[in-house]
Design an enzyme around this catalytic site. Sequence first.
Site, mmCIF file in Angstrom:
data_model
loop_
_atom_site.group_PDB
_atom_site.id
_atom_site.type_symbol
_atom_site.label_atom_id
_atom_site.label_comp_id
_atom_site.label_asym_id
_atom_site.label_seq_id
_atom_site.Cartn_x
_atom_site.Cartn_y
_atom_site.Cartn_z
ATOM 1 N N ARG A 112 0.354 -1.294 -0.210
ATOM 2 C CA ARG A 112 -0.057 0.009 0.017
ATOM 3 C C ARG A 112 0.799 1.294 -0.056
ATOM 4 O O ARG A 112 1.755 1.163 0.882
ATOM 5 C CB ARG A 112 -0.731 -0.109 1.071
ATOM 6 N N THR A 385 -8.607 1.209 -9.621
ATOM 7 C CA THR A 385 -8.626 -0.664 -8.907
ATOM 8 C C THR A 385 -8.704 -1.102 -10.074
ATOM 9 O O THR A 385 -9.861 -1.017 -10.725
ATOM 10 C CB THR A 385 -9.304 -0.546 -7.170
ATOM 11 N N GLY A 478 -13.820 0.917 -4.714
ATOM 12 C CA GLY A 478 -13.777 1.828 -3.649
ATOM 13 C C GLY A 478 -14.882 0.629 -2.507
ATOM 14 O O GLY A 478 -14.618 -0.552 -2.254
HETATM 15 O O1 DON Z 1 -7.805 1.192 -1.128
HETATM 16 C C1 DON Z 1 -9.198 1.607 -1.524
HETATM 17 O O2 DON Z 1 -9.857 0.859 -0.748
HETATM 18 C C2 DON Z 1 -9.544 2.929 -3.016
HETATM 19 N N1 DON Z 1 -8.273 3.286 -2.990
HETATM 20 C C3 DON Z 1 -9.831 1.559 -4.125
HETATM 21 C C4 DON Z 1 -10.121 2.786 -5.157
HETATM 22 C C5 DON Z 1 -10.543 2.262 -5.768
HETATM 23 O O3 DON Z 1 -11.274 0.538 -5.998
HETATM 24 C C6 DON Z 1 -11.044 2.312 -7.428
HETATM 25 N N2 DON Z 1 -12.047 1.451 -8.513
HETATM 26 N N3 DON Z 1 -12.374 1.906 -9.057
#
Ligand code: DON
Length: 575
Positions: A112, A385, A478
């Site tokens: 991360r 993501t 997200g």
């Molecule tokens: O780590 C996380 O939870 C977010 N940064 C994830 C972002 C994400 O999944 C965007 N995709 N659609």
Amino acid sequence: MSSFRISRSYQFTLVIFMTSLFLVLVQCREKREQKDLLIRGVIADSAMVVSARVEASRIGLDVLRNGGNAFDAMIATDLALVVAYPFSGNIGGGGFTVFRTHKGEIGSVDYREKAPLAAHRDMYLDENGEIIPGLSTLGALAVGVPGTIAGLFEIHSRFGTKPFSELIQPAIDLANNGVVVTKKQADRLNRYRKYFEQANERTIFLDREWKEGDTIRYPDLAKTFERIRDNGREEFYQGETGLMMVEYLKKLGGILTLEDLAKYEAVWREPIVFEYKDYRIISMPPPSSGGICVAQILKSVEPYEIGQYPHNSARYVQLLAEAERRVYADRAYFLGDPDFNVIPLDSLKSAGYNRHRMSDFNWDRATLSSDVSHGDIQIIESDQTTHYSIVDTYGNAVSVTNTLNGAYGSKVYVDGAGFFLNNEMDDLSSKPGEPNMFGLIGAEANSIEPEKRMLSSMTPTIVEKDDQLFMVVGSPGGSTIITSVVQNILNVVEYGMGMQQSVSAPRFHHQWLPDQILFENSFDTLAFPELRGKGYSLSKGTSPIIGKVDAILVLPDGKLEGGADPRGDDKAVGF
Ligand code: DON
């Protein structure tokens, strides 16, 4: 000569009729095939890769075919996604991997992003203490210290069987030869054009308006990969590439330094492990909230035998939404970087705690989120993501979720080095109590501090049944990642769906605040009147899709079924 003569007009009508019938049959077959694709996944005997792009899936599968293991394939797939899927495939971001080896050894790796050393609590606030819109999401200040390259090298050093230089080569070739733009990709690149312009003086994405079938070549990225191939991990964190990154960010007003890069390390972490009925679930621990939240949601619904309610019926939606409401309230309060916080993981995932949290749930009416706060736990324990799933011929499995956070991250595209940098700083709380770009509220545990890893929802997960590998699953999206993973586990475990059918099934989501259930556009509205009658606020149409799940299921005969999400260009391949 026959006395029976067919008139010309009759002949003509017959030809039209036969042609129409043929066209109708072809259309029916195409529709049936499309529908089948939503229900029946790719089946393979022993090895499979499911990722967001066919190029990346095939590159991973070639590694497996040549005798590489799932970890080798992971490295090749990951780097190929940087080229084929710049939306979130990255070396300028971070991610998590959960693995299970053929011997049953399990683990997870955290790569991360971290807040830079110069980051501070109020860095996104104005002089009145209000959040400055866009500062944590667009441009140089949004960037956290990238972790992906450290993660890949770390995993390679322990489990890789092929030289890294061999595994990165297909991505170099792909970057040089170019990638054909899909319709979805062209639409997205054009939609984000104005942000690329705001964040950079120039990038290849500004060259023209994109259309399906165009080819994009990435010569700068190919050279970056070549330097990494030749100089290893240090090229990114202490070499020319690191310097290019830092200098470009400095020019744009960023705070990332060479010291930040030099200090970055990936971390091996104990995964979250829990049982749901006969299944053992292995998922990502903090700094992701994913594993613990999936555990809490499933533990909350377990006593209710949720499978007795028809799939996506009012009762099913209600029960899951009420569990999610309570779990996301806990998430906001308790969770953050474990290196900075003491997190009561054992209590949070215990059956008793979650049963207690559900004790005020009432089938007759919605609980109000304003009446729900975090649970009462004494902290005494010391303790856009992309996801892909891989199973190899030896029986090793990896579940990997990577992110730049938003689509194309901060939109900063390192000049001369050819890759996007993340905007992961927005996953820290710019102001505790205020929502981030996913509407998630964070508290002190996730406030900004130098070197802190931001709380994530990414949920790479592996499920075992009878001590054997059963399922590999995960998603982007997200805050909706967690609920997408939960629904896919339930789809298979409670409703007997195959992997593709499960991945294709419509989804919904509740996250405590805002107090509403979000539905995909494809969700059947049959359950809505009953839910409205009980006081639920329903939202449909604002979010056409929830999550993008790429998963693998081990079938009873030992074969593998891939579930590639039809919401994207995702692809399952196997042999
Ligand atoms: O780590 C996380 O939870 C977010 N940064 C994830 C972002 C994400 O999944 C965007 N995709 N659609």
